[in-house]
Design a protein around this motif. Structure first.
Motif, PDB file in Angstrom:
ATOM      1  N   GLU A 206       0.883  -1.211   0.011  1.00  0.00           N
ATOM      2  CA  GLU A 206       0.281   0.120  -0.020  1.00  0.00           C
ATOM      3  C   GLU A 206       0.908   1.194   0.049  1.00  0.00           C
ATOM      4  OE1 GLU A 206      -3.237  -0.131   0.119  1.00  0.00           O
ATOM      5  OE2 GLU A 206      -3.486  -2.282   0.112  1.00  0.00           O
ATOM      6  N   THR A 209       2.483   2.226   3.485  1.00  0.00           N
ATOM      7  CA  THR A 209       3.612   1.147   3.688  1.00  0.00           C
ATOM      8  C   THR A 209       4.853   1.308   3.123  1.00  0.00           C
ATOM      9  OG1 THR A 209       1.673  -0.307   4.193  1.00  0.00           O
ATOM     10  CG2 THR A 209       3.938  -1.350   4.167  1.00  0.00           C
ATOM     11  N   ARG A 210       4.592   1.786   1.849  1.00  0.00           N
ATOM     12  CA  ARG A 210       5.851   1.881   0.981  1.00  0.00           C
ATOM     13  C   ARG A 210       6.649   3.094   1.195  1.00  0.00           C
ATOM     14  NH1 ARG A 210       4.227   2.730  -5.281  1.00  0.00           N
ATOM     15  NH2 ARG A 210       2.939   0.619  -4.901  1.00  0.00           N
TER      16      ARG A 210
END
Ligand SMILES: [Zn+2]
Length: 247
Positions: A206, A209-210
């Motif tokens: 996502e 998160t990245r």
């Protein structure tokens, strides 16, 4: 002449039959190996740490004579399963476990904290006992009858019905606090996780998160990718709370 068993400490809580608080004696009118005598009274052999009669330490195979008094004591934690004793002559390697279905959630927590823990709901009692004996795994269960099986070498009757308390019981009893290694093993598969490059999983992440995380691991078993997100902090907090309860 009967054999008298004197049951000590918290083993008294495991005695079957008429519960008479404060009374720890059982007079048995038969002769058999001490393991059978103790287990016939409700106490699985795995819970016993020391058997003494006529001033000597005895093994589970010892058969007392008529009129003999046998003292049966619980373990004194922490129990190091790598050290052989008169009752448990087979040394285990590093503590590894197999759990019964009645403590299934404990398996996930042990794996989260880094411990090798086999759990397979397809195994019946005989197969669990076979795995425990054959692979020298410590059997964790709430089922006393399972612990009484001859193939079971080491085990622990889990007292609590709450998974985090169960985890604390195991860590305290076997003295494993220093061996806790969080998030190194897949909680689903029990397989050690491997580090992977962020670049290899960018397309699976996502956007947030990245952006926020740089260290990732993957389970070689199920392929699940893990990273140190907010759920890790929650788990650390729960673990700290569970272990502090013991102090
Ligand atoms: Zn996995």
């Amino acid at each position: 002449m009967s054999v008298r068993l004197q049951i000590h400490g918290d083993l008294k809580d495991l005695l079957n039959g008429i519960a008479d608080p404060g009374v720890n004696c059982r007079d048995l009118d038969r002769s058999a190996p001490v393991k059978d005598l103790i287990e016939s009274q409700g106490v699985p052999h795995t819970e016993v740490g020391l058997v003494v009669s006529r001033g000597a330490e005895r093994s589970f195979l010892y058969t007392p004579a008529g009129g003999e008094i046998v003292d049966v004591f619980p373990h004194t934690p922490p129990v190091d399963v790598s050290l052989p004793s008169v009752l448990f002559p087979v040394p285990f390697g590093e503590a590894s476990f197999v759990v019964d279905v009645n403590v299934a959630r404990l398996a996930g927590l042990l794996r989260l904290t880094g411990f090798d823990c086999l759990y397979d709901p397809r195994l019946d009692d005989a197969m669990i006992a076979e795995v425990a004996g054959g692979e020298r795994r410590i059997l964790l269960t709430r089922d006393r009858e399972l612990l009484k099986r001859n193939r079971v070498l080491r085990g622990r009757l889990i007292r609590s019905d709450r998974p985090w308390e169960q985890l604390a019981e195991v860590i305290r009893f076997f003295g494993l606090r220093d061996r806790i290694d969080l998030f190194c093993r897949c909680p689903r598969c029990n397989v050690p996780l491997v580090n992977i490059d962020k670049g290899d999983v960018l397309d699976q992440l996502e956007p947030l998160t990245r952006m926020m995380y740089d260290r990732f691991t993957r389970c070689p078993g199920c392929g699940q990718v893990y990273w140190s997100g907010s759920h890790h902090s929650r788990i650390r907090e729960k673990l700290a709370a569970a272990l502090d309860d013991l102090q």
